[in-house]
Scaffold this active site. Structure first.
Site, PDB file in Angstrom:
ATOM      1  N   SER A   5      -2.832   4.126  -6.523  1.00  0.00           N
ATOM      2  CA  SER A   5      -3.733   4.766  -5.323  1.00  0.00           C
ATOM      3  C   SER A   5      -3.394   6.289  -4.858  1.00  0.00           C
ATOM      4  O   SER A   5      -4.189   7.268  -4.928  1.00  0.00           O
ATOM      5  CB  SER A   5      -3.452   4.047  -3.997  1.00  0.00           C
TER       6      SER A   5
ATOM      7  N   TYR B  96      -9.851  -6.364  -8.500  1.00  0.00           N
ATOM      8  CA  TYR B  96     -10.383  -5.731  -9.729  1.00  0.00           C
ATOM      9  C   TYR B  96     -11.659  -5.951 -10.272  1.00  0.00           C
ATOM     10  O   TYR B  96     -12.127  -7.387 -10.036  1.00  0.00           O
ATOM     11  CB  TYR B  96      -9.212  -5.690 -10.873  1.00  0.00           C
TER      12      TYR B  96
ATOM     13  N   ASP C 188       1.757   2.241  -3.561  1.00  0.00           N
ATOM     14  CA  ASP C 188       1.002   2.138  -4.533  1.00  0.00           C
ATOM     15  C   ASP C 188       0.441   3.477  -5.261  1.00  0.00           C
ATOM     16  O   ASP C 188      -0.111   4.081  -4.768  1.00  0.00           O
ATOM     17  CB  ASP C 188      -0.362   1.414  -3.954  1.00  0.00           C
TER      18      ASP C 188
ATOM     19  N   GLN D  60       0.712  -1.345  -0.067  1.00  0.00           N
ATOM     20  CA  GLN D  60      -0.008  -0.139  -0.199  1.00  0.00           C
ATOM     21  C   GLN D  60       1.102   1.343  -0.053  1.00  0.00           C
ATOM     22  O   GLN D  60       0.262   2.157  -0.737  1.00  0.00           O
ATOM     23  CB  GLN D  60      -0.979   0.088   1.225  1.00  0.00           C
TER      24      GLN D  60
HETATM   25  P1  NAD Z   1      -9.483   0.883 -11.195  1.00  0.00           P
HETATM   26  O1  NAD Z   1      -8.831   2.363 -11.420  1.00  0.00           O
HETATM   27  O2  NAD Z   1      -8.885  -0.081 -11.794  1.00  0.00           O
HETATM   28  O3  NAD Z   1     -11.197   1.027 -11.502  1.00  0.00           O
HETATM   29  C1  NAD Z   1     -11.830   2.065 -10.891  1.00  0.00           C
HETATM   30  C2  NAD Z   1     -13.052   1.374 -10.634  1.00  0.00           C
HETATM   31  O4  NAD Z   1     -13.774   1.213 -11.827  1.00  0.00           O
HETATM   32  C3  NAD Z   1     -12.768   0.112  -9.895  1.00  0.00           C
HETATM   33  O5  NAD Z   1     -13.490   0.255  -8.434  1.00  0.00           O
HETATM   34  C4  NAD Z   1     -13.815  -1.101 -10.484  1.00  0.00           C
HETATM   35  O6  NAD Z   1     -14.337  -1.782 -10.108  1.00  0.00           O
HETATM   36  C5  NAD Z   1     -14.726  -0.132 -11.370  1.00  0.00           C
HETATM   37  N1  NAD Z   1     -15.445  -0.564 -12.715  1.00  0.00           N
HETATM   38  C6  NAD Z   1     -14.797  -1.216 -13.710  1.00  0.00           C
HETATM   39  N2  NAD Z   1     -15.578  -1.888 -14.516  1.00  0.00           N
HETATM   40  C7  NAD Z   1     -16.757  -1.173 -14.051  1.00  0.00           C
HETATM   41  C8  NAD Z   1     -18.176  -1.152 -14.884  1.00  0.00           C
HETATM   42  N3  NAD Z   1     -18.516  -1.788 -15.973  1.00  0.00           N
HETATM   43  N4  NAD Z   1     -19.021  -0.439 -14.075  1.00  0.00           N
HETATM   44  C9  NAD Z   1     -18.882   0.079 -12.897  1.00  0.00           C
HETATM   45  N5  NAD Z   1     -17.622   0.114 -12.371  1.00  0.00           N
HETATM   46  C10 NAD Z   1     -16.662  -0.568 -12.967  1.00  0.00           C
HETATM   47  O7  NAD Z   1      -9.486   0.470  -9.800  1.00  0.00           O
HETATM   48  P2  NAD Z   1      -8.600   1.161  -8.384  1.00  0.00           P
HETATM   49  O8  NAD Z   1      -8.997   2.385  -8.149  1.00  0.00           O
HETATM   50  O9  NAD Z   1      -7.170   1.124  -8.910  1.00  0.00           O
HETATM   51  O10 NAD Z   1      -9.145  -0.045  -7.495  1.00  0.00           O
HETATM   52  C11 NAD Z   1      -9.008  -1.400  -7.902  1.00  0.00           C
HETATM   53  C12 NAD Z   1      -9.153  -2.541  -6.755  1.00  0.00           C
HETATM   54  O11 NAD Z   1      -7.835  -2.338  -5.883  1.00  0.00           O
HETATM   55  C13 NAD Z   1     -10.246  -1.789  -5.568  1.00  0.00           C
HETATM   56  O12 NAD Z   1     -10.838  -2.895  -5.074  1.00  0.00           O
HETATM   57  C14 NAD Z   1      -9.413  -1.056  -4.425  1.00  0.00           C
HETATM   58  O13 NAD Z   1      -9.931  -1.188  -3.186  1.00  0.00           O
HETATM   59  C15 NAD Z   1      -8.267  -2.049  -4.443  1.00  0.00           C
HETATM   60  N6  NAD Z   1      -7.044  -1.601  -3.843  1.00  0.00           N
HETATM   61  C16 NAD Z   1      -6.097  -2.169  -3.022  1.00  0.00           C
HETATM   62  C17 NAD Z   1      -5.218  -1.523  -2.531  1.00  0.00           C
HETATM   63  C18 NAD Z   1      -4.047  -2.287  -1.620  1.00  0.00           C
HETATM   64  O14 NAD Z   1      -4.547  -3.297  -0.780  1.00  0.00           O
HETATM   65  N7  NAD Z   1      -2.654  -2.281  -1.889  1.00  0.00           N
HETATM   66  C19 NAD Z   1      -4.696  -0.142  -2.745  1.00  0.00           C
HETATM   67  C20 NAD Z   1      -5.744   0.313  -3.591  1.00  0.00           C
HETATM   68  C21 NAD Z   1      -6.800  -0.367  -4.271  1.00  0.00           C
END
Ligand code: NAD
Length: 375
Positions: A133, A226, A130, A127
């Protein structure tokens, strides 16, 4: 010889961030590394050369990269920049591997060990590294500000001597890091916010920010936390249920993404036609094609009175904090492997292995190889 870490000025159009902040430079120095930065590299983030005390200054790209062991970057290097990198050096940055396959050939031609930070596993231990993020948070915040500044209505409810004004209605589609920050920003500004995502965990996160979850009945959790691509039936169901919320919104902010794929088109031309005159779409996915069928990346278009923004380089709109956070992420990624001024990677480490894109002249990341092979 101590490890030499080099940082050149970012040359990609619209890029204002820098991979080394004065704070991260001090911390790398404490690990015994030698640092070299191109003159003026921090200027567009408002770090002047004098802020980088104890960092050697170079006056050209070639001078910056000459003899470097590790090269830190924000955006992917151009072919000319790759040509200036020492054969066998280590490159760490956002490398957009799915979009720029020819660059991978150039990196492999110089046997660069390349880590693409967008491939970093999203696990708890990663994290602090990241960048998706940290930069997503900047982009989400900026999207809320753009929306508020361009909206024809007040965001908050106002009680004035002339009467009460109802709050603007904002719909956020995609509630990952950027979407959640967009929700939080719009809520702080007082808007009534609804939001939607296909991942099951998103509902609770949306509601915890005081927004209302739009339930389309479509759930599409994929690998690694994802979202996955939707089937044709799911897309139809999503479109039917979402159309009402889109039509009722004053502002729609879209942030949906699926790794390795073009952004899904969620707001169709028909939905835009149902939006009210003066309504606004801010499409954060513009960089990868857009979540709205009518988005023009980098442009602002007016379609029958609906304003559609496809902003690019959102994190570069707040370059000081974006660079600060990015540089901390890089420090957290690299520093565990620097001991007494020397670099010693553990190839078995899950985070390193997950982000490793190129090594010994080949592209090694399984998902990248799979996606590029399909293409
Ligand atoms: P991303 O930028 O890849 O996507 C943005 C959002 O778009 C996501 O929430 C995804 O579910 C959503 N999405 C995709 N297709 C869609 C659709 N057809 N309709 C509606 N929404 C749709 O995502 P992100 O912000 O990089 O985060 C991805 C995942 O990683 C999340 O689950 C987040 O909680 C997780 N995450 C984990 C950590 C960690 O533990 N290190 C850090 C950051 C994020």
């Amino acid at each position: 010889m101590p490890l030499t870490i080099a940082v050149a000025r970012e040359r990609a159009p619209g890029e204002k961030r820098v991979a080394l902040s004065p704070e991260s430079a001090r911390r790398f120095k404490d690990l015994g590394a030698e640092l070299r930065i191109e003159a003026g590299a921090g200027l567009s983030s408002h770090f002047v050369d004098a802020d980088y005390a104890d960092v050697a200054s170079a006056h050209s790209l070639e001078e910056t990269y000459a003899g470097a062991d590790v090269i830190l970057r924000v955006s992917p290097p151009s072919p000319e920049e790759i040509a200036a990198m020492p054969v066998g050096s280590v490159l760490i940055g956002l490398l957009r591997p799915f979009e720029l396959p020819a660059r991978l050939d150039a990196l492999n031609g110089r046997r660069i060990t390349a880590f693409a930070l967008e491939l970093l596993p999203r696990i708890s231990r990663a994290q602090s590294m990241d960048v998706l993020s940290s930069q997503g948070a900047c982009a989400g915040y900026q999207s809320g500000l753009i929306a508020a500044a361009r909206c024809a209505k007040f965001f908050p409810m106002l009680t004035t001597a002339s009467g009460t004004v109802r709050p603007a209605r904002v719909l956020v589609i995609g509630a990952g890091v950027a979407g959640l920050q967009a929700i939080a920003t719009c809520r702080r500004l007082g808007a009534a916010v609804e939001a939607y995502d296909v991942r099951a965990a998103a509902r609770e996160q949306i509601e915890s920010l005081g927004a209302k979850f739009v339930d389309t009945g479509v759930q599409a959790d994929g690998a690694g936390g994802y979202a996955r691509d939707l089937s044709a039936v799911e897309k139809l169901q999503q479109a039917e249920r979402l159309a009402r919320a889109v039509a009722a919104a004053d502002v729609v902010i879209t942030t949906a993404a699926v790794p390795g794929k073009a952004a899904p088109v969620i707001v169709t031309e028909e939905m835009v036609a149902q939006m009210r005159h003066g309504a606004l779409i801010v499409d954060l996915a513009a960089e990868t094609g857009g979540n709205c069928a009518l988005t023009q990346p980098g442009e602002h278009v007016d379609v029958g009175g609906v304003h559609i923004h496809g902003p690019l380089h959102l994190a570069s709109r707040m370059p000081t904090h974006a660079s600060d956070l990015y540089a901390r992420n890089l420090y957290n990624f690299l520093s565990p492997w620097v001991r007494e001024g020397q670099l010693a990677f553990d190839g078995a480490d899950e985070i390193l292995a997950g982000a490793l894109l190129c090594r010994d002249g080949s592209t090694v990341h399984p998902l990248v190889k799979h996606v590029l092979g399909e293409a």
